[in-house]
Write an enzyme that holds these catalytic residues in place. Structure first.
Site, PDB file in Angstrom:
ATOM      1  NE  ARG A  53       2.077  12.004  -4.855  1.00 46.25           N
ATOM      2  CZ  ARG A  53       0.968  12.707  -5.163  1.00 46.25           C
ATOM      3  NH1 ARG A  53       0.576  12.835  -6.424  1.00 46.25           N
ATOM      4  NH2 ARG A  53       0.259  13.290  -4.222  1.00 46.25           N
ATOM      5  CE1 TYR A 106      15.890  -9.030 -12.512  1.00 48.99           C
ATOM      6  CE2 TYR A 106      14.012  -7.573 -12.742  1.00 48.99           C
ATOM      7  CZ  TYR A 106      14.964  -8.189 -11.952  1.00 48.99           C
ATOM      8  OH  TYR A 106      14.978  -7.955 -10.607  1.00 48.99           O
ATOM      9  CG  ASP A 179      14.479  -3.838 -20.033  1.00 45.54           C
ATOM     10  OD1 ASP A 179      15.548  -3.193 -20.031  1.00 45.54           O
ATOM     11  OD2 ASP A 179      14.012  -4.380 -19.016  1.00 45.54           O
ATOM     12  CE  LYS A 204      20.237  -3.966 -12.437  1.00 40.72           C
ATOM     13  NZ  LYS A 204      18.831  -3.837 -12.570  1.00 40.72           N
TER      14      LYS A 204
END
Ligand SMILES: Cc1ncc(COP(=O)(O)O)c(C=O)c1O
Length: 384
Positions: A53, A106, A179, A204
């Site tokens: 982690r 978005y 973004d 993406k």
């Protein structure tokens, strides 16, 4: 050997963070599918790894590569774009802070601010980010901790001037978050234009093959990078080693894929412009797009996303989406295969009734890297 110039983008995509494995010579980073690492005595970490982690070598390779591609000192990889956004806001803001978000964004980003972070005590206003005067006025009326933009936006492909907004943000002490999912670092590097933080849905273009969900943050300030790394470990929304490896494999071809996405999208946008069933084509590469000049200034090319509005309204738009064959009807974007979708009923259903609501006649295309003649044939029959 000293090189005379810095490595180019495609070289970094293939090599940054990806030196051959020192033990075996493997030429791509192995998938370190482990949760924990043997210590050489208490506190004796090998290479800084103790628990996956906190850090994992495959994720480190991805993070170093992303930092190089976005020209930042540090990058952090997450389980999804939304996990990255959430970690950023909760690291950079405190309950009671205010943020500015785009009028056009978005739907999941809007939902995060409107439904999740509002309950955490964060307030927001939405502003048309393509209008710097409106942004300046909003910040003068109420200072914000973050100025959050997308450019090009999802799904209307509007353009915000990163350098101008960085100046406006910094005048009031706000951080500019970009973004960069639609452009990818190949087409646009916001940190070099003055932005403070870049967000990616690596699901993406960065991953590029519709086979892995992921997100990333890349920062201009190493101290903020340390703060985000602390939150990444404390909150735990990391991506696993296999997902990091898949993303890294996709990155190697980002430059060549983006050029082909752009080639195809330019032809498709030009074709749609003259189609009698199309009312408007939204593509920043078109000279009459309102953001064309700014896009030409800050982007290398104009990207693979094309939106258009059907002259026949919402029912016609839905029919066109249903008739497409090669363009697969589906959410997401940025993969090698072409996708078509109806934002109002699909990706942007969560903004219905808000200032971010999208028109019902809108269709969004993620133009893939297939033979463009085949894509044009498919659109011809879907629009017939
Ligand atoms: C522009 C943009 N930002 C962020 C996200 C969220 O990313 P993810 O789906 O990886 O959580 C998306 C997803 O579609 C997006 O299009």
């Amino acid at each position: 050997m000293d090189s005379q110039h810095a490595d180019g983008f495609d070289t970094l995509a293939i090599h940054a963070g990806q030196d051959p494995d020192p033990v075996t010579g493997a030429v791509v980073p192995p998938i370190y599918q482990v949760s924990t690492f043997k210590q050489d005595g208490v506190g004796g970490l090998r290479g800084g790894y103790e628990y996956s982690r906190s850090a994992n070598p495959t994720r480190t390779a991805l993070e170093e590569c992303l930092a190089a591609l976005e020209a930042g000192p540090a990058a952090l990889a997450f389980a999804s774009g939304m996990a990255a956004s959430d970690a950023l806001v909760r690291a950079a803001c405190r309950p009671g802070d205010h943020v500015l978000i785009p009028h056009d964004a978005y739907g999941g980003t809007f939902r995060l601010f409107d439904k999740v972070l509002a309950g955490w005590g964060l307030t927001y206003d939405s502003v048309p980010m393509s209008d710097p005067a409106a942004v300046r006025a909003a910040l003068a009326a109420r200072p914000a901790r973050l100025l959050w933009i997308e450019t090009p936006t999802n799904p209307l492909l509007s353009i915000a001037d990163i350098a101008v907004l960085a100046g406006i943000a910094h005048d009031t002490g706000a951080l500019l978050v970009v973004d960069n999912t639609f452009a990818s670092p190949y087409l646009q590097q916001p940190l070099t234009l003055g932005a403070d933080i870049v967000v990616h849905s690596t699901t993406k273009y960065v991953g590029g093959h519709s086979d892995v969900v992921g997100g990333a943050l890349i920062v201009a300030d190493a101290a903020l990078g340390d703060e985000l790394a602390y939150h990444q470990n404390a909150m735990g929304a990391i991506n696993g080693p296999f997902d990091a490896w898949l993303t890294l494999r996709g990155i190697k071809t980002l430059g060549v894929r983006m050029d082909r996405h752009c080639d195809n999208a330019e032809r498709i946008a030009a074709y749609l412009t003259h189609h009698p069933k199309v009312a408007t084509v939204l593509y920043p590469g078109l000279p009459d797009h309102p953001g064309h000049e700014v896009a030409a200034k800050q982007m290398k090319r104009f990207g693979g996303m094309v939106s258009f509005r059907a002259r026949g309204g919402e029912a016609e738009a839905v029919d066109i989406c249903n008739r497409a064959r090669l363009f697969i009807l589906g959410e997401s974007l940025g993969g090698v295969e072409s996708l078509i979708e109806h934002p109002k009923r699909m990706t942007h259903a969560s903004v219905t009734g808000s200032e971010l609501e999208v028109p019902g006649d809108l269709i969004r295309l993620s133009v893939g890297i297939e033979d463009c003649d085949d894509l044009l044939d498919d659109l011809r029959q879907a629009l017939a």
